[in-house]
Design an enzyme around this catalytic site. Structure first.
Site, PDB file in Angstrom:
ATOM      1  N   GLU A 201       0.817  -1.224   0.000  1.00 20.42           N
ATOM      2  CA  GLU A 201       0.000   0.000   0.000  1.00 20.42           C
ATOM      3  C   GLU A 201       0.850   1.274   0.000  1.00 20.42           C
ATOM      4  O   GLU A 201       0.595   2.229   0.723  1.00 20.42           O
ATOM      5  CB  GLU A 201      -0.983  -0.033   1.175  1.00 20.42           C
ATOM      6  CG  GLU A 201      -1.984  -1.172   1.016  1.00 20.42           C
ATOM      7  CD  GLU A 201      -2.969  -1.314   2.168  1.00 20.42           C
ATOM      8  OE1 GLU A 201      -2.854  -0.581   3.172  1.00 20.42           O
ATOM      9  OE2 GLU A 201      -3.865  -2.182   2.069  1.00 20.42           O
ATOM     10  N   GLU A 319      -5.209  -8.291  -1.460  1.00 19.90           N
ATOM     11  CA  GLU A 319      -5.698  -8.199  -0.080  1.00 19.90           C
ATOM     12  C   GLU A 319      -7.093  -7.585  -0.109  1.00 19.90           C
ATOM     13  O   GLU A 319      -7.307  -6.552  -0.737  1.00 19.90           O
ATOM     14  CB  GLU A 319      -4.762  -7.337   0.776  1.00 19.90           C
ATOM     15  CG  GLU A 319      -5.198  -7.204   2.232  1.00 19.90           C
ATOM     16  CD  GLU A 319      -4.275  -6.290   3.047  1.00 19.90           C
ATOM     17  OE1 GLU A 319      -3.037  -6.429   2.917  1.00 19.90           O
ATOM     18  OE2 GLU A 319      -4.798  -5.426   3.774  1.00 19.90           O
TER      19      GLU A 319
END
Length: 524
Positions: A201, A319
């Protein structure tokens, strides 16, 4: 007496109508060609590094589920992973870019993650001892899991002091030495790593930190070079995944343009489309077909970026936990979460995604296994049935009924028949589903080359007591419970007359395998 008789009569009439009448729906499957193809191990679950004092919304739902504390000797955990034969596991998450590996010339003190108000994600950097890593790999090897490992992408980088945002840019080239030493260690130990991922991320706007697309692309070129050097045999070389974050078209396209051909093997992105875990409206969102469909555009856009800039690779959901910050404590571990989760599996496979990684296998409120008891939550069984019944070949599936009925179909694992997944989001309507083959328009019509002699195999999933916020899942009316030896229970189908419609009750999911469907796409 007369009035009582009328009341009884009206009651019986109401029962008759409620039981006998349902919405009739025709589901059409285009069986000549496939519309997409997933990885054989499409189902994936994550393991994270969070310490026990990871807390959100005045609760600390991770307990000892983080990898540095997880009881790898737990029999339920072992059996839950092994039951997939194999299960794809992704190790990574928010703290992976603060984790060093205590290996190589720089090995020494190995501090653990500790709370720090001004640290990334409010934690200090942490360290992985090789003794603990050996224990993790021993567990994964014995359960037959396929491993994706997320490496630290912030090594050697410094925060841009001019960037005062909450997600500042980190500048500088990736310092690869520690990651390289870790990979060398894995080679020497002959550990089987299916794939490596770099960073978590850090793309686009980032979460707590970010790297510009051009710089990240250069880092991946170095990453590719190291992996190719360490694994000269392409047949045993781990594949490379990234950038492992939230999709932003301009950033992703630039990143893939910089990395160029055959650098990134799987384009991973993350999804938390249900919003925050403390959203009081979470239980309603999860049953709203119009809300659930909104994320489809993101999947289409990711697939398009891959097609245009990395056609040699494939799109992965690296994810997805539904609700962020550890999930919703009264929703994410219950039957209700399956409305979102199973629909996501169907949607992403249809929209050309190869793998779907659920956050998490264990830990937080959104795990497939209970964080303290390790007992499987309802979504675990839904995922296991998908893994066993839904093959890689995806078929176009549509119907003429309510938006509250979702339908997805694949060739079976054997490739000869088809399995359809039906999701009833309605809490009041029963659907009677007839399945049509686009080649002959009527699956049950008399045809010379098909006689429906084999019974249909059905798996009806419902919540205990009709409570969608129950943690107990019923399969064909029977609660799914671990055996006395902590094994996953057998999950056999009920057999049904193939000439009758599939009955999908309110608030339920149905997998149905249709024998002899004669789908040319499945025969190839």
């Amino acid at each position: 007496m007369a009035s009582k008789a009328v009341i009884v009569f009206l009651f019986l009439v109401s029962c008759f109508f409620s039981v006998s009448f349902a919405d009739e729906v025709k589901v059409t499957i285009k069986s000549v060609t496939t519309i997409a193809k997933t990885d054989p191990n499409f189902i994936c679950a994550t393991l994270d590094w969070w310490p026990s004092d990871k807390c959100d919304y005045n609760q600390c739902p991770w307990g000892k589920a983080g990898l540095l504390n997880l009881d790898l000797g737990n029999k339920i955990l072992f059996n839950a992973v092994k039951a997939f034969g194999p299960m794809r596991i992704r190790i990574g998450g928010s703290l992976q870019d603060q984790l060093t590996y205590n290996v190589g010339p720089a090995a020494g003190e190995c501090p653990q993650f500790k709370k720090k108000d001004d640290g990334l994600f409010k934690f200090t950097n942490g360290c992985l001892e090789m003794k603990r890593w050996d224990q993790i790999m021993d567990f994964l090897n014995k359960t037959g899991a396929k491993l994706t490992f997320g490496l630290n992408a912030l090594m050697g980088k410094t925060k841009n002091q001019d960037d005062k945002s909450s997600n500042p840019v980190y500048d500088g080239d990736w310092e690869s030495l520690n990651a390289r030493d870790f990979m060398v260690y894995n080679l020497k130990k002959e550990y089987d790593i299916d794939s490596y991922e770099l960073g978590n991320e850090l793309c686009g706007e980032g979460v707590s930190a970010r790297i510009e697309a051009e710089q990240y692309g250069k880092d991946f070129l170095m990453f590719r070079k190291i992996v190719d050097e360490l694994y000269p045999n392409a047949s045993t070389r781990p594949i490379i995944l990234g950038p492992a974050g939230f999709y932003e078209e301009k950033w992703f396209n630039k990143f893939l343009e910089v990395t160029g051909p055959d650098v990134v093997d799987g384009v991973t992105h993350h999804i938390y489309n249900l919003g925050s875990g403390d959203d009081a409206d979470l239980i309603n969102k999860i049953q709203d077909p119009f809300f659930l469909s909104q994320i489809a555009q993101t999947y289409k856009d990711v697939a398009n970026s891959v097609k245009l800039f990395a056609p040699w690779s494939g799109a992965w959901v690296g994810e997805a936990g539904g609700a962020y910050n550890s999930g919703g404590k009264d929703v994410s571990h219950t039957f209700a979460d399956g409305f979102w989760y199973l629909d996501q599996l169907g949607m992403t496979s249809t929209l050309d995604h190869k793998v779907y990684c659920r956050q998490a296998l264990i830990g937080g409120n959104y795990a497939l296994l209970n964080t303290t008891t390790f007992i499987p939550n309802p979504d675990y069984y839904g995922a296991l049935l998908w893994h066993r019944l839904m093959g890689s070949k995806v078929l176009s599936t549509s119907h003429d009924g309510s938006a509250y009925l979702r339908a997805y179909s694949h060739c079976t694992k054997s490739g000869e028949d088809i399995t359809i997944l039906l999701i009833n989001l309605s809490n009041s309507t029963t659907f009677e589903v007839s399945v049509l083959n686009d080649m002959n328009l009527n699956l049950f019509a008399e045809k010379k080359d098909y006689v429906p002699q084999q019974q249909r195999e059905e798996y009806h999933l419902t919540p205990e007591g009709g409570d969608i916020q129950s943690d107990v899942l019923l399969l064909n009316g029977t609660p799914l419970k671990l055996t006395n030896d902590s094994d996953i229970p057998k999950m056999g189908p009920q057999l049904a007359d193939p000439t009758t419609p599939i009955r999908v009750s309110p608030d339920s999911f149905v997998y149905a395998t249709l024998k002899g469907f004669q789908a040319p796409a499945c025969a190839k």
